[in-house]
Design a protein around this motif. Structure first.
Motif, PDB file in Angstrom:
ATOM      1  N   ALA A  45       0.858  -1.186   0.000  1.00 48.35           N
ATOM      2  CA  ALA A  45       0.000   0.000   0.000  1.00 48.35           C
ATOM      3  C   ALA A  45       0.891   1.231   0.000  1.00 48.35           C
ATOM      4  O   ALA A  45       1.995   1.212   0.550  1.00 48.35           O
ATOM      5  N   SER A  46       0.412   2.273  -0.618  1.00 51.75           N
ATOM      6  CA  SER A  46       1.173   3.522  -0.622  1.00 51.75           C
ATOM      7  C   SER A  46       1.129   4.149   0.762  1.00 51.75           C
ATOM      8  O   SER A  46       0.062   4.223   1.379  1.00 51.75           O
ATOM      9  N   PRO A  47       2.266   4.617   1.265  1.00 50.32           N
ATOM     10  CA  PRO A  47       2.279   5.261   2.581  1.00 50.32           C
ATOM     11  C   PRO A  47       1.709   6.677   2.487  1.00 50.32           C
ATOM     12  O   PRO A  47       1.646   7.267   1.400  1.00 50.32           O
ATOM     13  N   LEU A  48       1.319   7.202   3.620  1.00 48.68           N
ATOM     14  CA  LEU A  48       0.942   8.604   3.675  1.00 48.68           C
ATOM     15  C   LEU A  48       2.156   9.448   3.298  1.00 48.68           C
ATOM     16  O   LEU A  48       3.295   9.052   3.548  1.00 48.68           O
ATOM     17  N   SER A  99     -10.473  13.418   2.794  1.00 48.87           N
ATOM     18  CA  SER A  99     -11.438  13.405   1.687  1.00 48.87           C
ATOM     19  C   SER A  99     -10.929  12.512   0.572  1.00 48.87           C
ATOM     20  O   SER A  99      -9.736  12.362   0.365  1.00 48.87           O
ATOM     21  N   SER A 100     -11.832  11.921  -0.160  1.00 47.18           N
ATOM     22  CA  SER A 100     -11.451  10.947  -1.194  1.00 47.18           C
ATOM     23  C   SER A 100     -10.577  11.569  -2.271  1.00 47.18           C
ATOM     24  O   SER A 100      -9.741  10.898  -2.848  1.00 47.18           O
ATOM     25  N   GLU A 101     -10.744  12.865  -2.562  1.00 49.37           N
ATOM     26  CA  GLU A 101      -9.918  13.461  -3.610  1.00 49.37           C
ATOM     27  C   GLU A 101      -8.475  13.666  -3.151  1.00 49.37           C
ATOM     28  O   GLU A 101      -7.575  13.774  -3.972  1.00 49.37           O
ATOM     29  N   ASP A 102      -8.247  13.716  -1.833  1.00 46.00           N
ATOM     30  CA  ASP A 102      -6.893  13.914  -1.332  1.00 46.00           C
ATOM     31  C   ASP A 102      -6.165  12.595  -1.062  1.00 46.00           C
ATOM     32  O   ASP A 102      -4.957  12.575  -0.915  1.00 46.00           O
ATOM     33  N   MET A 103      -6.892  11.518  -0.928  1.00 49.17           N
ATOM     34  CA  MET A 103      -6.285  10.239  -0.595  1.00 49.17           C
ATOM     35  C   MET A 103      -5.805   9.551  -1.867  1.00 49.17           C
ATOM     36  O   MET A 103      -6.461   9.630  -2.902  1.00 49.17           O
ATOM     37  N   PRO A 104      -4.673   8.879  -1.801  1.00 44.11           N
ATOM     38  CA  PRO A 104      -4.221   8.134  -2.967  1.00 44.11           C
ATOM     39  C   PRO A 104      -5.234   7.061  -3.340  1.00 44.11           C
ATOM     40  O   PRO A 104      -5.821   6.422  -2.456  1.00 44.11           O
ATOM     41  N   CYS A 105      -5.468   6.879  -4.609  1.00 42.70           N
ATOM     42  CA  CYS A 105      -6.406   5.836  -5.065  1.00 42.70           C
ATOM     43  C   CYS A 105      -5.746   4.480  -4.959  1.00 42.70           C
ATOM     44  O   CYS A 105      -4.593   4.308  -5.376  1.00 42.70           O
ATOM     45  N   PRO A 106      -6.447   3.511  -4.410  1.00 43.76           N
ATOM     46  CA  PRO A 106      -5.883   2.169  -4.389  1.00 43.76           C
ATOM     47  C   PRO A 106      -5.796   1.618  -5.812  1.00 43.76           C
ATOM     48  O   PRO A 106      -6.657   1.893  -6.638  1.00 43.76           O
ATOM     49  N   ARG A 107      -4.748   0.892  -6.079  1.00 41.42           N
ATOM     50  CA  ARG A 107      -4.580   0.285  -7.401  1.00 41.42           C
ATOM     51  C   ARG A 107      -5.091  -1.141  -7.368  1.00 41.42           C
ATOM     52  O   ARG A 107      -4.881  -1.861  -6.416  1.00 41.42           O
ATOM     53  N   VAL A 108      -5.760  -1.512  -8.421  1.00 44.57           N
ATOM     54  CA  VAL A 108      -6.348  -2.847  -8.479  1.00 44.57           C
ATOM     55  C   VAL A 108      -5.467  -3.759  -9.299  1.00 44.57           C
ATOM     56  O   VAL A 108      -4.872  -3.387 -10.256  1.00 44.57           O
TER      57      VAL A 108
END
Length: 187
Positions: free
Chosen positions: A5-8, A178-187
């Protein structure tokens, strides 16, 4: 099995060492902000007197200024920042002597990591000739020195500024929900 997972992101950090900061700061500040974002914390001058390592190159007396930057720094962006600050040091050098030493890094809840071009046993390679130096860790409410922590970074005055920057970082994490600030999980 661990799931990648991408870190903060971290809080961009910069230590500036110079004996001539007042001369260069009006032009240097915008260059730093172009590379790292808007400065949101700047310490008062801290005497750099625990070593004479930089005296012949930078002149004396040398002072440290600790900065942090508003823009979150993706942890894998540290090498690029270091390359940018190296270019500034080189561009402003006179007769092979730097006017300032720029040490970029990042602060997270757990650690202070600095970027360097020098390998050593505890440093981890990033890319493009740049290594990550785990300089301090934060445990049980305080910064903890490591066997290789430089004495100036182990100083209470520097740790006081790092704690303030860490607090600012922790506050900024509240706004990364907020969802726009969080990295999108990659599938």
């Amino acid at each position: 099995m661990s799931i990648p997972a991408s870190p903060l992101p971290g809080r961009a950090f910069l230590s500036v060492l110079s004996a001539r900061r007042d001369e260069v700061w009006p032009e240097l500040r915008p260059c730093l902000e172009e590379i790292m974002g808007r400065i949101d914390y700047e310490s008062q001058p801290i005497p750099f007197n625990r070593t004479s390592y930089y005296d012949s190159e930078l002149g004396t007396p040398i002072f440290r200024y600790i900065l942090s930057f508003e823009r979150p720094l993706p942890l894998d962006g540290l090498a690029e920042i270091k390359l940018g600050t190296n270019r500034l040091e080189t561009r402003w050098a006179h007769d092979g002597r730097r006017l300032f030493n720029l040490d970029p890094g990042y602060v997270t809840q757990e650690r202070l990591v600095l970027a360097t071009g020098k390998n050593f046993t505890h440093r981890v390679y990033l890319s493009s000739g740049i290594w990550a130096d785990l300089t301090l860790i934060f445990q049980q409410g305080d910064w903890c020195d490591l066997p290789w922590t430089f004495p100036d970074y182990a100083a209470p005055e520097v740790k006081k500024h790092l704690t303030r920057i860490r607090d600012m970082y922790r506050e900024s994490l509240k706004h990364l929900t907020s969802s726009e600030d969080m990295p999108c999980p990659r599938v």
